[in-house]
Enzyme design. Structure first.
Site, mmCIF file in Angstrom:
data_model
loop_
_atom_site.group_PDB
_atom_site.id
_atom_site.type_symbol
_atom_site.label_atom_id
_atom_site.label_comp_id
_atom_site.label_asym_id
_atom_site.label_seq_id
_atom_site.Cartn_x
_atom_site.Cartn_y
_atom_site.Cartn_z
ATOM 1 N N ARG A 1 2.918 -38.119 -8.965
ATOM 2 C CA ARG A 1 2.475 -38.430 -10.442
ATOM 3 C C ARG A 1 0.541 -38.380 -10.234
ATOM 4 O O ARG A 1 0.095 -39.404 -9.404
ATOM 5 C CB ARG A 1 2.859 -38.978 -11.626
ATOM 6 C CG ARG A 1 2.045 -40.975 -11.041
ATOM 7 C CD ARG A 1 2.924 -41.442 -10.648
ATOM 8 N NE ARG A 1 4.783 -41.663 -10.232
ATOM 9 C CZ ARG A 1 4.151 -42.284 -11.456
ATOM 10 N NH1 ARG A 1 4.479 -42.993 -12.578
ATOM 11 N NH2 ARG A 1 6.307 -41.841 -11.452
ATOM 12 N N ASP B 1 -0.923 -42.502 -14.042
ATOM 13 C CA ASP B 1 0.711 -43.329 -14.480
ATOM 14 C C ASP B 1 -0.781 -44.258 -15.165
ATOM 15 O O ASP B 1 -1.716 -44.898 -14.371
ATOM 16 C CB ASP B 1 0.902 -43.515 -13.783
ATOM 17 C CG ASP B 1 1.667 -44.614 -13.753
ATOM 18 O OD1 ASP B 1 2.749 -44.517 -14.442
ATOM 19 O OD2 ASP B 1 2.466 -45.847 -13.520
HETATM 20 N N1 A4P Z 1 7.288 -48.204 -21.555
HETATM 21 C C1 A4P Z 1 7.273 -49.082 -21.877
HETATM 22 N N2 A4P Z 1 6.909 -50.138 -22.286
HETATM 23 C C2 A4P Z 1 5.818 -49.462 -20.704
HETATM 24 C C3 A4P Z 1 4.125 -49.799 -20.525
HETATM 25 N N3 A4P Z 1 4.465 -51.849 -20.667
HETATM 26 N N4 A4P Z 1 3.659 -49.647 -20.345
HETATM 27 C C4 A4P Z 1 8.089 -46.809 -20.945
HETATM 28 C C5 A4P Z 1 3.874 -47.724 -19.764
HETATM 29 N N5 A4P Z 1 4.454 -47.730 -20.419
HETATM 30 C C6 A4P Z 1 5.958 -48.232 -21.431
HETATM 31 O O1 A4P Z 1 7.329 -44.783 -18.012
HETATM 32 C C7 A4P Z 1 9.097 -43.774 -18.515
HETATM 33 C C8 A4P Z 1 8.325 -44.780 -20.250
HETATM 34 O O2 A4P Z 1 8.362 -46.730 -20.415
HETATM 35 C C9 A4P Z 1 7.015 -44.729 -21.012
HETATM 36 O O3 A4P Z 1 7.043 -43.590 -21.528
HETATM 37 C C10 A4P Z 1 7.450 -45.904 -22.004
HETATM 38 O O4 A4P Z 1 7.530 -45.323 -23.272
HETATM 39 P P1 A4P Z 1 7.099 -43.930 -16.885
HETATM 40 O O5 A4P Z 1 5.733 -44.506 -16.108
HETATM 41 O O6 A4P Z 1 7.015 -42.811 -16.830
HETATM 42 O O7 A4P Z 1 7.726 -44.830 -15.603
HETATM 43 P P2 A4P Z 1 7.860 -44.988 -14.447
HETATM 44 O O8 A4P Z 1 6.203 -44.621 -14.532
HETATM 45 O O9 A4P Z 1 8.661 -43.487 -13.904
HETATM 46 O O10 A4P Z 1 8.154 -45.605 -14.074
HETATM 47 P P3 A4P Z 1 8.292 -47.046 -13.785
HETATM 48 O O11 A4P Z 1 9.512 -47.951 -14.124
HETATM 49 O O12 A4P Z 1 6.879 -47.931 -15.790
HETATM 50 O O13 A4P Z 1 6.748 -46.867 -12.892
HETATM 51 P P4 A4P Z 1 5.931 -47.635 -12.418
HETATM 52 O O14 A4P Z 1 5.706 -49.163 -12.789
HETATM 53 O O15 A4P Z 1 5.431 -47.365 -13.342
HETATM 54 O O16 A4P Z 1 5.375 -47.641 -11.219
HETATM 55 N N6 A4P Z 1 3.282 -47.268 -5.509
HETATM 56 C C11 A4P Z 1 1.764 -47.670 -5.813
HETATM 57 N N7 A4P Z 1 1.184 -47.987 -4.547
HETATM 58 N N8 A4P Z 1 0.757 -47.109 -6.874
HETATM 59 C C12 A4P Z 1 1.290 -47.158 -7.577
HETATM 60 O O17 A4P Z 1 0.236 -46.747 -8.878
HETATM 61 N N9 A4P Z 1 3.354 -47.004 -9.225
HETATM 62 C C13 A4P Z 1 4.743 -46.082 -9.655
HETATM 63 C C14 A4P Z 1 4.999 -45.861 -10.897
HETATM 64 C C15 A4P Z 1 5.875 -46.408 -7.974
HETATM 65 N N10 A4P Z 1 4.725 -46.630 -6.788
HETATM 66 C C16 A4P Z 1 3.675 -46.674 -6.510
HETATM 67 C C17 A4P Z 1 2.676 -46.531 -7.614
HETATM 68 MG MG MG Z 2 4.628 -45.504 -15.988
#
Ligand code: A4P
Ligand code: MG
Length: 162
Positions: free
Chosen positions: A98, A101
């Site tokens: 992405r 994020d």
């Molecule tokens: N949402 C609910 N609570 C929150 C919160 N506290 N902060 C909902 C942000 N969003 C929150 O998020 C999906 C939905 O979660 C949002 O629409 C919101 O209503 P998203 O960002 O689309 O989900 P995602 O990012 O695909 O999944 P997830 O599990 O949140 O993943 P992460 O934790 O954001 O990780 N590797 C490295 N090295 N660095 C990174 O930054 N990031 C990810 C994504 C994967 N691998 C990575 C990294």
């Molecule tokens: Mg996220």
């Protein structure tokens, strides 16, 4: 008037496009939100992708905010900033590549479990790419569910000055 300002911590990540410009621009957008100040920003760190498939390295950072918004308002504003960077959720897999994020990690000592809003962020404590930059700016912030500091979560040994 009662002061309701809350210290909030966020994570920023990008692994597509001009990552440094995207993170810098997102921080400028956050600084322009109503009733919100950016107190401090970590260094931008290069991290290996966590998640499925081949994808590029991330640039990650953390920031501390002071805001009069509530947690739902702040997350809505962060998601709007994500969208302004052209993130197309329909075409991305979870944990996939992405441009931008933005995750809300901590919102003071608030604990929320609502559809679409979980605070503290449910996976923050198991992710070095979140904890390393966060520990550099907010080692003493406490996770209100786990009751431990960011420094402890990051596995950082804090040496008291003697
Ligand atoms: N949402 C609910 N609570 C929150 C919160 N506290 N902060 C909902 C942000 N969003 C929150 O998020 C999906 C939905 O979660 C949002 O629409 C919101 O209503 P998203 O960002 O689309 O989900 P995602 O990012 O695909 O999944 P997830 O599990 O949140 O993943 P992460 O934790 O954001 O990780 N590797 C490295 N090295 N660095 C990174 O930054 N990031 C990810 C994504 C994967 N691998 C990575 C990294
Ligand atoms: Mg996220």
């Amino acid at each position: 008037v009662t002061c309701v300002s809350t210290t909030a911590h966020i994570a920023l990540g990008s692994n597509l496009g001009d990552r440094r410009a995207i993170l810098t621009d997102a921080l400028a957008q956050i600084a322009r939100l109503p009733a919100t100040a950016v107190v401090s920003v970590s260094a931008f760190i290069e991290t290996k992708p966590v998640g499925p498939g081949p994808q590029g390295d991330y640039l990650n950072a953390a920031a501390e905010l002071l805001t009069d918004l509530n947690a739902a308002e702040l997350l809505a504003a962060l998601l709007a900033i994500e969208r302004s960077h052209g993130r197309d959720r329909a075409r991305e897999q979870r944990w996939g590549a992405r441009r931008l994020d933005l995750d809300l990690l901590l919102f003071g000592d608030v604990v929320i479990d609502a559809p679409g809003l979980t605070v503290p962020h449910p996976r923050m404590h198991e992710r070095a790419f979140v904890l390393e930059p966060l520990a550099s700016i907010a080692p003493n912030a406490v996770h209100p569910r786990l009751g431990i500091s960011v420094a402890a979560m990051a596995g950082v040994v804090v040496h008291a000055a003697v």
